[in-house]
Design a protein around this motif. Structure first.
Motif, short mmCIF file in Angstrom:
data_model
loop_
_atom_site.label_atom_id
_atom_site.label_comp_id
_atom_site.label_asym_id
_atom_site.label_seq_id
_atom_site.Cartn_x
_atom_site.Cartn_y
_atom_site.Cartn_z
N MET A 125 -5.72 -3.59 9.16
CA MET A 125 -4.48 -3.86 8.28
C MET A 125 -3.25 -4.29 9.01
O MET A 125 -2.37 -4.74 8.59
CB MET A 125 -4.06 -2.49 7.47
CG MET A 125 -5.16 -2.18 6.40
SD MET A 125 -5.46 -3.39 5.09
CE MET A 125 -3.70 -3.93 4.68
N TRP A 165 0.89 -1.22 0.03
CA TRP A 165 0.06 -0.10 -0.06
C TRP A 165 0.93 1.25 -0.14
O TRP A 165 0.55 2.31 -0.77
CB TRP A 165 -0.92 -0.15 1.29
CG TRP A 165 -1.78 0.92 1.39
CD1 TRP A 165 -3.03 1.40 0.61
CD2 TRP A 165 -1.51 2.45 2.08
NE1 TRP A 165 -3.69 2.52 0.82
CE2 TRP A 165 -2.86 3.10 1.72
CE3 TRP A 165 -0.60 2.75 2.66
CZ2 TRP A 165 -2.84 4.33 2.23
CZ3 TRP A 165 -0.82 4.24 3.22
CH2 TRP A 165 -2.00 5.02 3.17
N ALA A 186 -3.99 -6.11 -5.57
CA ALA A 186 -5.08 -5.41 -6.11
C ALA A 186 -5.75 -4.67 -4.86
O ALA A 186 -6.11 -3.64 -5.00
CB ALA A 186 -6.19 -6.17 -6.89
N GLY A 187 -5.89 -5.49 -3.96
CA GLY A 187 -6.43 -4.83 -2.65
C GLY A 187 -5.81 -3.71 -2.01
O GLY A 187 -6.14 -2.84 -1.32
N LEU A 188 -4.38 -3.69 -2.32
CA LEU A 188 -3.56 -2.65 -1.82
C LEU A 188 -3.12 -1.56 -2.94
O LEU A 188 -2.44 -0.82 -2.44
CB LEU A 188 -2.40 -3.33 -1.16
CG LEU A 188 -2.51 -4.31 0.13
CD1 LEU A 188 -1.34 -5.08 0.26
CD2 LEU A 188 -2.74 -3.46 1.27
N GLY A 189 -3.70 -2.00 -3.78
CA GLY A 189 -3.53 -0.73 -5.10
C GLY A 189 -2.22 -0.72 -5.90
O GLY A 189 -1.95 -0.02 -6.70
N PRO A 192 -6.66 5.98 1.61
CA PRO A 192 -7.34 5.71 0.33
C PRO A 192 -6.97 4.58 -0.37
O PRO A 192 -5.74 4.04 0.11
CB PRO A 192 -7.06 6.66 -0.31
CG PRO A 192 -5.59 7.23 0.06
CD PRO A 192 -5.84 7.09 1.46
N GLY A 193 -7.91 3.63 -1.20
CA GLY A 193 -7.12 2.82 -2.00
C GLY A 193 -7.20 1.33 -1.44
O GLY A 193 -6.62 0.47 -1.98
N LEU A 194 -7.79 1.00 -0.38
CA LEU A 194 -7.74 -0.36 0.12
C LEU A 194 -9.25 -0.94 -0.38
O LEU A 194 -10.14 -0.42 -0.18
CB LEU A 194 -7.75 -0.31 1.65
CG LEU A 194 -6.59 0.17 2.31
CD1 LEU A 194 -6.66 0.34 3.85
CD2 LEU A 194 -5.46 -0.79 2.01
N ASP A 195 -8.91 -2.29 -0.65
CA ASP A 195 -9.79 -2.89 -1.25
C ASP A 195 -10.05 -4.03 -0.52
O ASP A 195 -9.20 -5.15 -0.78
CB ASP A 195 -10.02 -3.08 -2.64
CG ASP A 195 -11.07 -4.02 -3.38
OD1 ASP A 195 -11.74 -4.76 -2.54
OD2 ASP A 195 -11.05 -4.14 -4.53
N PHE A 196 -10.92 -4.19 0.60
CA PHE A 196 -11.07 -5.42 1.23
C PHE A 196 -11.54 -6.78 0.77
O PHE A 196 -11.29 -7.90 1.38
CB PHE A 196 -11.60 -5.05 2.73
CG PHE A 196 -10.92 -4.22 3.36
CD1 PHE A 196 -9.95 -4.90 4.40
CD2 PHE A 196 -10.79 -2.97 3.52
CE1 PHE A 196 -9.24 -4.11 5.36
CE2 PHE A 196 -10.06 -2.16 4.35
CZ PHE A 196 -9.01 -2.97 5.08
N THR A 197 -12.34 -6.50 -0.35
CA THR A 197 -12.75 -7.79 -0.83
C THR A 197 -11.65 -8.43 -1.41
O THR A 197 -11.76 -9.53 -1.60
CB THR A 197 -14.10 -7.21 -1.98
OG1 THR A 197 -13.77 -6.56 -2.86
CG2 THR A 197 -15.35 -6.85 -1.09
N ALA A 198 -11.08 -7.70 -2.17
CA ALA A 198 -9.72 -8.27 -2.95
C ALA A 198 -8.81 -8.76 -1.90
O ALA A 198 -8.28 -10.07 -2.01
CB ALA A 198 -9.04 -7.08 -3.72
N LEU A 199 -8.76 -8.12 -0.72
CA LEU A 199 -7.80 -8.77 0.03
C LEU A 199 -8.38 -10.14 0.68
O LEU A 199 -7.56 -11.21 0.95
CB LEU A 199 -7.66 -7.68 1.42
CG LEU A 199 -6.63 -6.46 1.03
CD1 LEU A 199 -6.92 -5.31 2.15
CD2 LEU A 199 -5.20 -6.71 0.81
N ALA A 200 -9.44 -10.15 0.86
CA ALA A 200 -10.31 -11.33 1.39
C ALA A 200 -10.01 -12.48 0.50
O ALA A 200 -9.89 -13.45 0.77
CB ALA A 200 -11.76 -11.04 1.85
#
Lengths: 535, 535
Positions: free
Chosen positions: B434, A441, A499-502, B490-498
């Motif tokens: 995080m 990130w 992707a989740g971290l950009g 900004p820019g965190l996508d937790f569905t992608a992280l999951a």
């Protein structure tokens, strides 16, 4: 200046002393520090989502610039989360200033929930620790911290919230930075005597001696005397590649290190510690120094290793006809060294077919750009990297100095901040990546030119190997299901994590896909990740 | 038994003393421990990809079972990575055994790269620390560790590799677990006297006193005497919901806590510490005890809080006509308490429209299943959760006891292992998530029935608030760009992280989507994640 609080004076003192970046993970007790950043534009605060990213980034920055970055941490638990990478930084002798916010001085006695023993934690990694107790003192304390850190230490300044918010305070001037101590002449003479003895000598290089000047002096010595050259197993920053003297690293595995050192009668340490097995193994010695070998410390910690090597080269390689005193064998070795003094420019060919660790190394060797900074935490998957990249254009190689995994991605962030015009390549084992994955990130947020290659073997492969090496399992009694369940890492998808971290990401299952991904990542600015799927 | 090594004897001793789960993040020095797991099937080793997940999971397990789990960590850096959640566990008085592998006894003097001061780190969180130095001793040491931990401490056993691999060793019998100390009668009598004084009394409940027996005794006391009841701000495990006495938590913000305590002349502490501001603020007092209020410690740490409350209830609520001695106002309050002794079953309606933090709380209140275990690290986004869930079916609420963020997802893992038949809901702020995001992988790997709701406001919102509360920024001088850059996420996508960690995930931008996602997650076994996107 009137009306300046402790935080403002502290930050101005840091920037005045050359500390220009603060990798930060603040909390409430650091809010005045955070607010003060807007009054000192010379200091760049960069947010990290976990403290180990902040400390690892500060380590990478310090290794590449030789000047400390600051890491801003929140109380004892924040420092605790940063300790593993501070441990690595301590082993790397990286200059680093840690600012640990604490409760207000008058608040500590109330044992509020976040109260803990910050000093005990700080002491475990810091060469210099101080708790500032008055706003009027904090700037002078900070100046001392920078001076201490500049000698290759972690300096920890504990900053109570009220010291941060109180007035009066004013910036303190930078203190002189003490250069590394010169090595006494008699120590150099002793090493020269060993080198001239005709007995087999090995020079083990480490610390700052594995940058170009130290390497070239050592190579000159080796060429003249037949001494063997080795680099410590985990150098903080090794300069290598085409045009630089090739100095093999001492192997991680004792059984591979032993032949590298075998026969040595004089081991000359230039910025390195006496070699020791990374772990203990039943029935194996801890020290890797061969029996009957005399150890000479030419330059220890805080001493000028490159300077000592240059002086030693003047003694043994310039004046007296050293080779005439040496044996025929030593003369032959010396000649071989002389011709090989600079590594030729050469790269492996690009392989094709299904990806293996070996092919991944070849791809990286084939494409490594000039001036690259490699943050290497590839562990078992990277065993072939050293030879595959030996003739690549000149580059820096940063390794896991303290063995505390989770270093690679943060270190890459700090190196990229330090050297914005150089490509940074993080070569990262999947298991190690997961300790500080949020570093990606920071790569994205700061637009850092870091290309991360994840070596995905879905296993703590090094532990599967160590399980056998320590004799806990083996052919006779293979690891059982319970043990295996603690070594296997199924189900991680690093392209999704990226992707989740950009961070834009791709997956490579063939050597061609890895090459294509790497080419694209290196051609585009900003961070990229490639998941290299290994068998 | 012949041929048993230290590791095998240690693990058998642990299981014999009731320690059945070991949340593990091992390294080379722990390989004999790992191998030994296959010889002791009663011990379930569970891999965590970061030490803070292992320690947080052990905390969650201990809070739910009252018995210690073990956390297996690798040397100083491994312990360091686990310290933040051990800090929370210490504040929660969770029984927990930490096993920290170390270099072999004879290897330590060589200062190998991973060598560091484990004892200093252990001392910062442990109530009991020992380094086992012989394989013949390790089992007895482990038995002592479990007994010490069972009293609500972190017990840290430092285990050198050679002690682990050496023979002889044999298991040691479990030691008796010392129950909490009974509270002396005169202490109970003093509290009773205060309650009968006719002066305003508040009972601050904490520790084990906020489970049903303590809550009911306290409620009985309140009903009879008019005493106010409050729960400590961050209880380790609060039982609440329909049918349980409702006990409001003391507010985190001092300005909201002050009215809760205002007018109190006698503050009776039952398992709680005297209330103190979480942080210091310029010009604000640290202690939240009102001026002129007398503090009575009915039950301190290690004492039997529920027992003391029961005895106190017998004194003030059973025998003498307490109400006749009280003022008219106290009588009215007592009546109000008596009628409200058990919270009625009631839930908020399901809201619709674009999601807000308030609507998210309502959705959770509307759907929280009976017997749920809530791991709450929702921070600012969860301010409405308390009232929204107060009348939900009975459930347990686990909070951030020590303020070291990164607790919620690991704690949920441990709670789910402890209580496989109960639904676990992790309510998690995005910033906090995080720190230990890899806990999701453990949710997936172990198939744990954990539903994670990420409150995504893309900000360290609590710090944006604190920045103003500490006076570092405000309307007159709003936070500048540099400060804001350290608070925005900004820019965190937790569905992608999951997805990257193997947990099925969805995103909710409306209250309806959150409700649908939550219903599905609760209906299906195994882990789920819902990213609740807030304004």
């Amino acid at each position: 200046m009137s009306g300046m609080n402790g935080a403002q004076a502290l930050i101005r003192t840091l920037t005045g002393a050359g500390v220009e970046v603060c990798f930060s993970n603040p909390g409430t007790s650091e809010m005045h520090f955070v607010a003060a950043l807007d009054s000192v534009p010379q200091m760049r605060g960069m947010l990290c989502l976990f403290e180990g990213v902040a400390t690892g980034a500060a380590d990478g920055y310090g290794r590449m610039t030789g000047r400390p970055a600051a890491a801003l941490l929140h109380l004892g638990p924040g420092l605790a989360n940063g300790l593993a990478n501070l441990h690595n930084a301590r082993r790397a002798a990286t200059p680093l200033v840690t600012v640990v916010g604490d409760h207000a001085t008058y608040h500590k006695r109330f044992d509020a929930p976040l109260e803990s023993d910050i000093d005990a934690l700080a002491g475990s990694v810091s060469g210099w620790t101080r708790r500032s107790l008055r706003s009027a003192d904090v700037a002078a304390d900070a100046a001392e911290a920078v001076a201490a850190a500049s000698a290759g230490l972690i300096a920890t300044l504990i900053l109570p919230a009220d010291v941060s918010w109180s007035e009066p305070a004013e910036p303190a001037p930078a203190l002189p930075v003490r250069p590394p101590s010169p090595v006494p002449e008699d120590v150099i003479a002793t090493a020269a005597k060993a080198l001239r003895s005709g007995e087999p000598c090995t020079i083990l290089l480490g610390g700052t001696a594995v940058r170009r000047p130290g390497l070239e002096a050592a190579s000159q010595i080796a060429g003249a005397t037949g001494a063997r050259l080795l680099c410590e197993t985990f150098p903080a920053r090794l300069e290598r590649g085409a045009g630089l003297p090739p100095v093999p690293r001492l192997a991680y595995l004792a059984e591979m290190a032993a032949p590298q050192l075998a026969g040595t009668r004089h081991l000359i340490l230039a910025g390195a510690q006496a070699p020791v097995s990374f772990f203990a193994y039943p029935g194996q010695p801890s020290s890797l120094v061969p029996a009957g070998c005399e150890v000479h410390t030419l330059a220890g910690r805080g001493e000028d290793g490159p300077g000592a090597l240059a002086a030693l080269a003047d003694l043994v390689a310039a004046g007296a006809p050293v080779q005439s005193r040496a044996t025929a064998q030593a003369r032959a070795t010396a000649q071989a060294w002389a011709t090989a003094q600079a590594h030729p420019a050469e790269r492996p060919g690009l392989p094709d077919g299904a990806l293996t660790a070996e092919k991944a190394s070849a791809v990286i060797g084939a494409l490594l750009p000039e001036g690259a900074i490699v943050s290497d935490e590839s562990n078992t998957s990277g065993l072939g990297l050293g030879s595959a990249t030996a003739g690549a254009p000149p580059h820096d190689w940063l390794t896991l100095t303290g063995g505390a995994i989770g270093q690679g991605l943060p270190l890459a962030a700090g190196a990229a901040v330090a050297c914005p015009d150089r490509p940074v390549i993080a070569l990262e084992a999947d298991g190690s990546a997961m300790y500080t994955i949020s570093a990606l990130w920071t790569h994205a947020r700061q637009g850092l030119d870091v290309t991360t290659v994840i070596f995905s073997n879905r296993s703590y492969a090094i532990l599967a190997m160590e399980l056998e090496r320590v004799g806990a399992a083996g052919e006779a009694a293979p690891a059982g299901k319970a043990a295996r369940s603690l070594l296997d890492l199924p189900g991680l998808d690093f392209t999704a994590l990226a992707a989740g971290l950009g961070v834009p990401a791709s997956r490579a299952t063939t050597a061609g896909e890895l090459a294509a991904g790497l080419r694209q990542a290196l051609a585009e600015p900003g961070p990229h990740l490639i998941e290299a799927v290994l068998p």
